[in-house]
Motif scaffolding. Structure first.
Motif, PDB file in Angstrom:
ATOM      1  N   ASP A 400       0.808  -1.217   0.000  1.00  0.00           N
ATOM      2  CA  ASP A 400       0.000   0.000   0.000  1.00  0.00           C
ATOM      3  C   ASP A 400       0.841   1.267   0.000  1.00  0.00           C
ATOM      4  O   ASP A 400       0.319   2.372   0.200  1.00  0.00           O
ATOM      5  CB  ASP A 400      -0.958  -0.013   1.192  1.00  0.00           C
ATOM      6  N   ARG A 401       2.144   1.111  -0.247  1.00  0.00           N
ATOM      7  CA  ARG A 401       3.016   2.278  -0.372  1.00  0.00           C
ATOM      8  C   ARG A 401       3.057   2.720  -1.830  1.00  0.00           C
ATOM      9  O   ARG A 401       2.985   1.885  -2.744  1.00  0.00           O
ATOM     10  CB  ARG A 401       4.428   1.963   0.108  1.00  0.00           C
ATOM     11  N   PRO A 402       3.192   4.032  -2.103  1.00  0.00           N
ATOM     12  CA  PRO A 402       3.377   4.473  -3.499  1.00  0.00           C
ATOM     13  C   PRO A 402       4.600   3.800  -4.106  1.00  0.00           C
ATOM     14  O   PRO A 402       5.653   3.696  -3.462  1.00  0.00           O
ATOM     15  CB  PRO A 402       3.577   5.989  -3.354  1.00  0.00           C
ATOM     16  N   ALA A 403       4.472   3.336  -5.335  1.00  0.00           N
ATOM     17  CA  ALA A 403       5.550   2.570  -5.970  1.00  0.00           C
ATOM     18  C   ALA A 403       6.840   3.375  -6.063  1.00  0.00           C
ATOM     19  O   ALA A 403       7.931   2.808  -6.033  1.00  0.00           O
ATOM     20  CB  ALA A 403       5.113   2.104  -7.354  1.00  0.00           C
ATOM     21  N   GLU A 404       6.729   4.707  -6.169  1.00  0.00           N
ATOM     22  CA  GLU A 404       7.925   5.532  -6.307  1.00  0.00           C
ATOM     23  C   GLU A 404       8.785   5.523  -5.042  1.00  0.00           C
ATOM     24  O   GLU A 404       9.973   5.858  -5.088  1.00  0.00           O
ATOM     25  CB  GLU A 404       7.528   6.963  -6.645  1.00  0.00           C
TER      26      GLU A 404
END
Length: 512
Positions: A400-404
């Protein structure tokens, strides 16, 4: 008789973030006129060590000395004032400005009427000249330069103030071999002038070629410090991983003992495919359960061939068959419908969608294949994602973390999961292990070998020829946008075999 004193000394450095000790009582020394490589997998503490030395992270304990003087850096400006400069992996340059403006950004020379562009350009030219870049015009826009030239401009900006210490964080990650050679010449020149250089790279051969000493970090602790000449590759990898590399050797043995079925229709056959100015007419045939490696320098045509096979680039000639049926791969979505999936070379720009979570990135391909009128249900998405969390050893906390914000290795696993979600018959992987740590690299290599064992046909591209030789059943060698040879892999095939074929004069190549 005492030896030279270190220009940098870190003693007992400990850095803590919420829930993690990023560095644990680490010592580090850097001497004038040496290149010191800091090695370790992702999460080992390399970036944190750099952050301490460059003033972007303050340790909870320990001492930082520069030229024998104890320092407490509160920011990058403090570090620069002490003579410490940094060039990061992602060059922090302004493409809309000129070379001179980038080199002198924040240090423009001023006169009575404001900035003196004549003096600013002259100082930029002098900085470029010190790096042997006299032929680089300071007036041209940065956007016209190659990736290697941009990296050298970033290096010139770092040396404008004649730093005593230069930190190079993954400076070669986006360069081909010729560009790497150019950068290495510049680094050696700086070393000869007495600059102390801290060098961080995932490329083991480059670290061995350029460094005088190596420090290995693992899990935030210093594992060892050795003169490079006294350390062999097996010992280095063992220190980095915390275990021996028998599994790596076993992987190659398993691949070379692997046999794929040749009596059926090819999973993919391309005849006479080409693209004007990018790829000469080429034939490729790929069986189920086979790994074909594409070997060649950047610009050889390997990525262009992969793009044609994946529908990402239209052909000007030739035909493509999938399972014996002629197909028109006019787009990546047309290729997906034929169960051909690809992960691209540039995961940050052409791969992940930075603002989406890892979870959302993984389901993109399968959702595109189904069509947006048939959205995946939450239960379907969860089941799909759980499959690849287990198969690729993804950390559930990353989903659930932004991929960046994910590490390079985790981003690469997310892209592989996205490609595998469509259950491909043909999987095309362009630099799937570039810029990731040894452990993640080995994990991905094992997964690729398992996919082939399960009957997937794989096209594999890597700038690291050791990987190509280790994994491939056959190796297609490309040079100057054309296929120049093909090797059936086996015990007698080595990296040198491939290099000699690439380096051979045209008239000496087989079939010419």
């Amino acid at each position: 008789m005492t030896g030279p004193s270190p220009i940098v000394e870190l003693e007992g450095i400990t850095v803590e973030f919420p829930g993690v000790r990023a560095l644990d009582d680490v010592d580090f020394r850097l001497f004038p006129g040496e290149v010191h490589a800091v090695m370790g997998e992702n999460g080992a503490g390399k970036s944190t060590l750099i952050a301490v030395l460059t003033g972007t992270c303050e340790p909870v304990s320990g001492i930082v000395r520069v030229a024998g003087e104890e320092r407490r850096f509160t920011g990058v400006a403090d570090a620069r004032a002490a003579g410490v400069a940094t060039v990061f992996q992602e060059t922090q340059l302004a493409p809309n400005l000129s070379v001179a403006e980038n080199v002198m950004l924040g240090r423009e020379r001023r006169g009575r009427l404001g900035i003196s562009w004549r003096r600013t350009r002259a100082d930029a030219a002098a900085a470029l000249s010190r790096l042997g870049l006299d032929d680089l015009d300071p007036r041209i826009p940065l956007s016209l330069l190659s990736p290697a030239q941009k990296q050298l401009v970033a290096l010139a900006r770092a040396v404008v103030d004649d730093p005593r210490v230069l930190v190079l964080d993954e400076p070669t990650s986006s360069l081909d071999q010729a560009e790497v050679d150019m950068l290495m010449r510049v680094i050696r020149g700086l070393r000869e002038r007495g600059v102390a250089i801290l060098f961080v790279s995932h490329f083991l051969e480059q670290a061995f070629a350029i460094s005088d000493r190596m420090t290995v970090l693992r899990g935030g602790r210093r594992i060892g410090e050795n003169a490079t000449r006294d350390l062999d590759r097996t010992d280095l990898i063992s220190q980095m991983l915390g275990k021996d590399i028998e599994s790596l050797r076993a992987l190659r043995s398993q691949r070379q003992a692997h046999h794929y079925v040749m009596d059926g229709l090819p999973a993919l056959r391309a005849a006479d495919v080409g693209r004007r100015g990018e790829l000469d007419r080429t034939d490729v045939e790929l069986q189920r359960g086979e790994i074909i490696g594409l070997a060649g320098l950047r610009g050889s045509g390997r990525t262009e061939l992969a793009s044609v096979l994946a529908g990402a680039a239209r052909t000007d000639s030739g035909e493509i068959w999938v399972d014996g049926e002629r197909v028109d791969l006019r787009s990546p979505s047309a290729a997906l419908r034929q169960r051909i999936a690809m992960t691209t070379e540039s995961r940050r720009t052409d791969g992940i969608i930075p603002g989406l979570t890892a979870r959302e990135n993984i389901v993109l391909s399968i959702q595109a294949l189904r069509g947006w009128s048939r959205p995946l249900s939450p239960a379907e998405a969860t089941a799909l994602i759980d499959t690849y969390v287990e198969a690729l050893h993804l950390d559930p906390d990353d989903l659930d973390r932004p991929a960046e914000l994910l590490s390079g290795g985790t981003q690469q696993k997310v892209l592989l999961a996205r490609a595998l979600a469509v259950r491909p018959h043909v999987l095309i992987l362009d630099e799937p292990t570039r810029g990731i740590d040894i452990a993640a690299k080995l994990e991905i290599q094992r997964r690729i070998a398992q996919l082939a064992a399960d009957g997937v046909a794989v096209v594999f591209i890597s700038s690291e020829l050791e990987e190509v030789v280790r994994l491939s059943d056959r190796i297609l060698v490309l040079k100057d946008r054309q296929k120049i040879g093909e090797l059936s892999n086996g015990p007698g095939i080595t990296v040198d075999t491939v290099v000699e074929m690439i380096a051979a004069e045209e008239e000496l190549l087989p079939g010419t």
